[in-house]
Design a protein around this motif. Structure first.
Motif, short mmCIF file in Angstrom:
data_model
loop_
_atom_site.label_atom_id
_atom_site.label_comp_id
_atom_site.label_asym_id
_atom_site.label_seq_id
_atom_site.Cartn_x
_atom_site.Cartn_y
_atom_site.Cartn_z
N ARG A 282 0.86 -1.18 0.00
CA ARG A 282 0.00 0.00 0.00
C ARG A 282 0.90 1.24 0.00
N GLN A 283 1.74 1.31 -0.99
CA GLN A 283 2.78 2.31 -1.02
C GLN A 283 2.65 3.18 -2.28
N THR A 284 3.51 4.17 -2.36
CA THR A 284 3.52 5.08 -3.51
C THR A 284 4.42 4.54 -4.62
N LEU A 285 4.38 5.22 -5.75
CA LEU A 285 5.17 4.81 -6.90
C LEU A 285 6.66 4.75 -6.58
N ILE A 286 7.16 5.69 -5.79
CA ILE A 286 8.59 5.72 -5.50
C ILE A 286 9.02 4.48 -4.73
N VAL A 287 8.17 4.01 -3.82
CA VAL A 287 8.50 2.80 -3.06
C VAL A 287 8.53 1.59 -3.98
N TYR A 288 7.58 1.51 -4.90
CA TYR A 288 7.59 0.40 -5.85
C TYR A 288 8.82 0.47 -6.76
N LEU A 289 9.23 1.68 -7.12
CA LEU A 289 10.47 1.83 -7.88
C LEU A 289 11.67 1.35 -7.07
N MET A 290 11.60 1.54 -5.76
CA MET A 290 12.69 1.07 -4.90
C MET A 290 12.79 -0.45 -4.95
N TYR A 291 11.64 -1.15 -4.88
CA TYR A 291 11.67 -2.60 -4.98
C TYR A 291 12.35 -3.04 -6.27
N ILE A 292 11.94 -2.39 -7.36
CA ILE A 292 12.51 -2.74 -8.67
C ILE A 292 14.00 -2.44 -8.72
N ALA A 293 14.39 -1.30 -8.16
CA ALA A 293 15.80 -0.90 -8.19
C ALA A 293 16.68 -1.90 -7.44
N VAL A 294 16.22 -2.37 -6.29
CA VAL A 294 17.00 -3.33 -5.52
C VAL A 294 17.20 -4.62 -6.33
N ALA A 295 16.12 -5.13 -6.93
CA ALA A 295 16.21 -6.37 -7.71
C ALA A 295 17.10 -6.18 -8.93
N VAL A 296 16.93 -5.07 -9.64
CA VAL A 296 17.68 -4.85 -10.87
C VAL A 296 19.17 -4.67 -10.57
N VAL A 297 19.50 -3.88 -9.55
CA VAL A 297 20.91 -3.65 -9.22
C VAL A 297 21.57 -4.96 -8.80
N PHE A 298 20.88 -5.75 -7.99
CA PHE A 298 21.46 -7.03 -7.56
C PHE A 298 21.70 -7.95 -8.75
N PHE A 299 20.69 -8.09 -9.60
CA PHE A 299 20.82 -8.98 -10.76
C PHE A 299 21.91 -8.48 -11.70
N ALA A 300 21.88 -7.18 -12.01
CA ALA A 300 22.84 -6.64 -12.97
C ALA A 300 24.26 -6.70 -12.44
N LEU A 301 24.43 -6.51 -11.15
CA LEU A 301 25.78 -6.47 -10.58
C LEU A 301 26.44 -7.83 -10.57
N PHE A 302 25.66 -8.88 -10.38
CA PHE A 302 26.25 -10.21 -10.23
C PHE A 302 25.91 -11.20 -11.35
N LYS A 303 25.02 -10.81 -12.28
CA LYS A 303 24.59 -11.76 -13.30
C LYS A 303 24.78 -11.26 -14.73
N THR A 304 25.34 -10.08 -14.93
CA THR A 304 25.47 -9.54 -16.28
C THR A 304 26.91 -9.14 -16.58
N LYS A 305 27.18 -8.93 -17.88
CA LYS A 305 28.51 -8.48 -18.28
C LYS A 305 28.82 -7.11 -17.69
N TRP A 306 27.79 -6.24 -17.65
CA TRP A 306 27.99 -4.91 -17.06
C TRP A 306 28.49 -5.04 -15.63
N GLY A 307 27.83 -5.90 -14.85
CA GLY A 307 28.24 -6.06 -13.46
C GLY A 307 29.64 -6.61 -13.33
N LEU A 308 30.00 -7.54 -14.21
CA LEU A 308 31.35 -8.10 -14.17
C LEU A 308 32.38 -7.03 -14.46
N ARG A 309 32.10 -6.16 -15.42
CA ARG A 309 33.02 -5.06 -15.73
C ARG A 309 33.15 -4.09 -14.56
N VAL A 310 32.00 -3.76 -13.95
CA VAL A 310 32.02 -2.85 -12.81
C VAL A 310 32.87 -3.42 -11.68
N ARG A 311 32.65 -4.68 -11.35
CA ARG A 311 33.39 -5.29 -10.24
C ARG A 311 34.87 -5.46 -10.58
#
Length: 444
Positions: A282-311
């Motif tokens: 029962r939250q606002t759009l920004i909170v739902y964006l936060m859920y998405i951001a956490v999932a996307v950053v975690f996946f991208a950081l450890f499961k993608t070529k971009w994340g491998l380059r960053v690390r």
């Protein structure tokens, strides 16, 4: 114990037993045995808290009943309130904490590791005992406590995500506070002028990115100390927004500082789940964006070529440069991305929570977000959980103040910061961040 039987594979040339350290004087010594270092940090911390629980819940125990309300008035499914007798509950909690402290000491004495679940159970039991003791004769609304925790944690989580990305790529982001504050200011002004909170959200992203541009330019291109640049940016943004607030926004607050706020959008079915529904769905759009951001950053950081380059750039920039990764360019754009994410957290202050910009309204949230990065060991999920812990400590301060808890108000005010210090210094201890974080890279 069974003996090893010599076979053709382990016989020496000629059929004999191969020489060993015991039957050949010139053989190399065997590898040294791994020595397990016993850490008594957890048992000592458990013992201290167990002693505090005995003093607080038993010696200075309170009489009466403590009520925990589990549902809001608008919930479709109404759960009955939980009523606990204050003094007996405190005694039971103290006994359980002592047993867990003894168990953790036995684990360490037996050269075993104190698992995370033991710490989690200990923390939950102590929290239940403390809330029961503090709310004797009163009622604590659990949904309100959790909803407030999420609300207070949103800027911290966005800031922590930005900090994780920035430090993973090799730049220490002390400027999270400035990015949050710039996002809050610009989102308030843009949304007020346009009358559109979505445009204000875009303005917050741009503001956070611009602050990161300055951090990236000075620390990456001109090799200025990253911590110094971050501190200077925080002071600069604080002073600039305070000046503009006093001289511009207060002159015409209706036009410049009355942004429309995002309204809560309940998710069907999920929002009706007891306790969890009101808290998360029962939250606002920004909170739902936060859920998405956490999932996307975690996946991208450890499961993608971009994340491998960053690390790779954050751990060993020379090796990354050798395989063709443009180290400084990668750092520049990812620090900018980190600022954009932190800017979203700043927008939550004005478009999702307060509804207007106030002078220095972030109140050190950026520094707590930085602590969450360290506490979370530079991992997006762990940093999010750390931010939720700090948000819970802050909201518990407000809830206990409302119900008239006997805890001194001065202690309540410093509670979030005590939790921050204890978490980073006591629970985390010595950790290793990205190896190249804070170190400028000059290509050979």
């Amino acid at each position: 114990m069974s003996e090893s039987v010599p076979t053709r594979s382990n016989l020496a040339p000629g059929g004999g037993v191969p020489p060993t350290e015991h039957n050949h004087p010139d053989s190399a010594p065997s590898a040294p045995a791994v020595v397990l270092v016993k850490s008594w940090k957890a048992p000592i911390a458990f013992g201290i808290f167990a002693l505090v629980s005995i003093i607080l819940f038993v010696v200075f125990g309170r009489d009466g009943d403590s009520t925990f309300r589990l549902s809001t008035d608008v919930d479709l499914i109404q759960l009955p309130a939980v009523v606990l007798p204050t003094r007996p509950t405190g005694v039971v909690v103290a006994v359980l904490l002592v047993l867990l402290a003894v168990y953790s000491a036995w684990l360490v004495a037996s050269s075993r590791k104190v698992r995370l679940w033991v710490m989690a159970v200990f923390a939950v039991i102590f929290l239940i005992g403390f809330l029961t003791w503090a709310s004797a004769g009163q009622t604590i609304p659990i949904p309100g406590l959790l909803i407030g925790t999420v609300s207070l944690s949103v800027p911290l989580i966005f800031g922590a995500l930005g900090g994780v990305i920035s430090e993973r790529v090799g730049v220490v982001n002390v400027a999270i506070e400035g990015q949050l504050l710039a996002g809050a200011f610009v989102s308030a002004v843009v949304a007020s002028v346009t009358g559109n909170p979505y445009v204000g959200l875009v303005g917050a992203v741009i503001a956070g990115t611009l602050v990161s541009f300055v951090l990236a330019a000075f620390s990456i291109k001109y090799l200025v100390d990253q911590v110094i640049v971050g501190v200077v940016l925080n002071v600069l943004v604080t002073g600039l927004t305070s000046f503009l607030y006093s001289q511009v926004l207060t002159a015409d607050p209706t036009l410049l500082n009355s942004p429309p706020r995002f309204q809560a959008v309940p998710i069907p079915l999920l929002s009706e789940i007891p306790i969890i529904g009101p808290t998360l769905f029962r939250q606002t759009l920004i909170v739902y964006l936060m859920y998405i951001a956490v999932a996307v950053v975690f996946f991208a950081l450890f499961k993608t070529k971009w994340g491998l380059r960053v690390r790779a750039v954050g751990e060993h920039p020379q090796a990354a440069d050798t395989v063709g990764i443009k180290v400084n360019l990668t750092r520049f754009w990812n620090v900018s991305l980190a600022g954009a994410i932190a800017g979203l957290g700043g927008a939550y202050f004005t478009l999702g929570s307060v509804g207007s910009f106030q002078k220095e309204m972030t109140a050190g949230a950026g520094y707590i977000a930085l602590a969450a990065v360290i506490f979370g060991r530079w991992d997006p999920i762990r940093a999010t959980l750390a931010a939720l812990l700090f948000g819970f400590a802050t909201n518990m301060q407000y809830v206990l103040g409302v119900i008239g808890s006997p805890v001194p108000s001065e202690f309540l005010l410093m509670l979030p910061y005590v939790v921050t210090i204890f978490a980073v210094a006591g629970l985390v201890g010595r950790v290793r961040g990205p190896a190249a974080a804070g170190k400028p890279y000059v290509s050979a």
